[in-house]
Design a protein around this motif. Structure first.
Motif, PDB file in Angstrom:
ATOM      1  N   VAL A 130       0.581  -1.203  -0.032  1.00 51.67           N
ATOM      2  CA  VAL A 130      -0.052  -0.199  -0.116  1.00 51.67           C
ATOM      3  C   VAL A 130       0.824   1.091   0.091  1.00 51.67           C
ATOM      4  N   TYR A 131       0.546   2.085  -0.943  1.00 46.61           N
ATOM      5  CA  TYR A 131       1.437   3.350  -1.034  1.00 46.61           C
ATOM      6  C   TYR A 131       0.598   4.608  -0.232  1.00 46.61           C
ATOM      7  N   VAL A 173      -7.746   3.938  -1.835  1.00 46.50           N
ATOM      8  CA  VAL A 173      -6.443   3.394  -1.527  1.00 46.50           C
ATOM      9  C   VAL A 173      -5.467   3.459  -2.918  1.00 46.50           C
ATOM     10  N   ASP A 174      -4.284   3.742  -2.761  1.00 44.95           N
ATOM     11  CA  ASP A 174      -3.224   3.499  -3.737  1.00 44.95           C
ATOM     12  C   ASP A 174      -2.424   2.318  -3.309  1.00 44.95           C
ATOM     13  N   LEU A 175      -2.227   1.168  -4.311  1.00 44.92           N
ATOM     14  CA  LEU A 175      -1.486   0.071  -4.001  1.00 44.92           C
ATOM     15  C   LEU A 175      -0.946  -0.603  -5.036  1.00 44.92           C
ATOM     16  N   HIS A 242      -4.564   3.219  -8.231  1.00 45.42           N
ATOM     17  CA  HIS A 242      -5.769   3.901  -7.510  1.00 45.42           C
ATOM     18  C   HIS A 242      -7.139   3.354  -7.577  1.00 45.42           C
ATOM     19  N   PHE A 243      -7.539   3.131  -6.356  1.00 42.74           N
ATOM     20  CA  PHE A 243      -8.851   2.347  -6.192  1.00 42.74           C
ATOM     21  C   PHE A 243      -9.752   3.152  -5.269  1.00 42.74           C
ATOM     22  N   ASN A 244     -11.392   2.988  -5.700  1.00 40.42           N
ATOM     23  CA  ASN A 244     -12.204   3.763  -4.986  1.00 40.42           C
ATOM     24  C   ASN A 244     -13.194   2.692  -4.266  1.00 40.42           C
ATOM     25  N   ALA A 245     -13.662   3.084  -2.980  1.00 39.57           N
ATOM     26  CA  ALA A 245     -14.495   2.339  -2.375  1.00 39.57           C
ATOM     27  C   ALA A 245     -15.854   2.763  -2.425  1.00 39.57           C
TER      28      ALA A 245
END
Length: 259
Positions: A130-131, A173-175, A242-245
């Motif tokens: 995770v970044y 979250v960036d990962l 990049h991912f959004n919940a």
């Protein structure tokens, strides 16, 4: 006088010999501590006297007070390297300071756990690296002010702190993916925070045709996208990491901006 001097020397010789022998005995005799170390008489140190107490800085405490959770507490085995706690990012500056742990809204951390479990099921040798997670508005303002571009262009690179973005709600979250044993990231074709077409999921077919990225790099990205989708996340067209919940509308209705 000469006879007297010789007599004195002869009288002192036994004394020197006696002292020398006793010094030798002392040096050859094992120390009591050395003897006891191998015996049943052991020195017991109370662990409580050496307890390591982690100091939580003001920024991290504010995240805890806001109800966010540390993803490493929720997902043992996940790796974290907060890029904004280093200078290895688009802005080239450390804006998190002492903060080195990643925080998210509890429900989002649970979603990430579901994605992680899917990853381990399909690819046991991999883990998440995770970044970035929540990004307080105070930090967002620093990034906004530091970006040397016109205000009309800045939203292409960073969310306007007056409006807030999904990172500011703690729901993005960036990962990337990494090998669990070594922590080495998989090759995704570009590094984190790369702003250009090679990092765009929307441009992968074009970048592949032009030979800028490879099939293997796209395959690695697809593994990441698949497991994140399983967890309920959605990606974006311009950043593979990049991912959004939630959507911005849903996040605004459910959560407060983290200041």
């Amino acid at each position: 006088m000469l006879l007297k001097s010789k007599t004195s020397v002869l009288l002192l010789l036994p004394l020197f010999w006696s002292i020398s022998c006793k010094q030798k005995e002392i040096h050859e005799q094992p120390l009591a501590d050395e003897i006891n170390l191998g015996s049943s008489s052991e020195i017991v140190i109370d662990d409580e006297e050496f307890e390591i107490v982690e100091v939580i800085g003001p920024l991290e405490q504010s995240l805890i007070d806001a109800g966010l959770v540390d993803v490493e507490d929720v997902i043992p085995g996940i790796l974290v390297d907060l890029k904004y706690s280093t200078e290895d990012n688009f802005f080239g500056q450390d804006v998190y300071g002492e903060l080195i742990r990643c925080y998210l809204q509890p429900v989002v951390a649970d979603m990430l756990k579901n994605a992680y479990e899917k990853l381990k099921e399909d690819h046991p040798e991999l883990t998440f690296l995770v970044y970035d997670g929540v990004r307080p508005l105070s930090v967002q303002q620093i990034l906004w002010d530091s970006l040397d571009k016109p205000d009309s262009v800045k939203p292409l690179y960073v969310a306007d702190p007056k409006v807030g973005g999904l990172h500011n709600f703690g729901v993005a979250v960036d990962l990337t993916l990494a090998f669990a044993e070594t922590g080495e990231p998989l090759d995704m074709g570009t590094h984190y925070d790369y702003f250009g077409y090679p990092a765009y999921p929307d441009r992968e077919a074009e970048m592949l045709r032009e030979g800028i990225i490879t099939k293997e790099q796209i395959s690695n990205r697809e593994i990441l996208r698949k497991v994140m989708k399983h967890g309920g996340f959605t990606g974006i067209g311009s950043e593979w990491w990049h991912f959004n919940a939630y959507s911005l509308k849903d996040a605004s209705a459910r959560f407060e901006l983290v200041k």
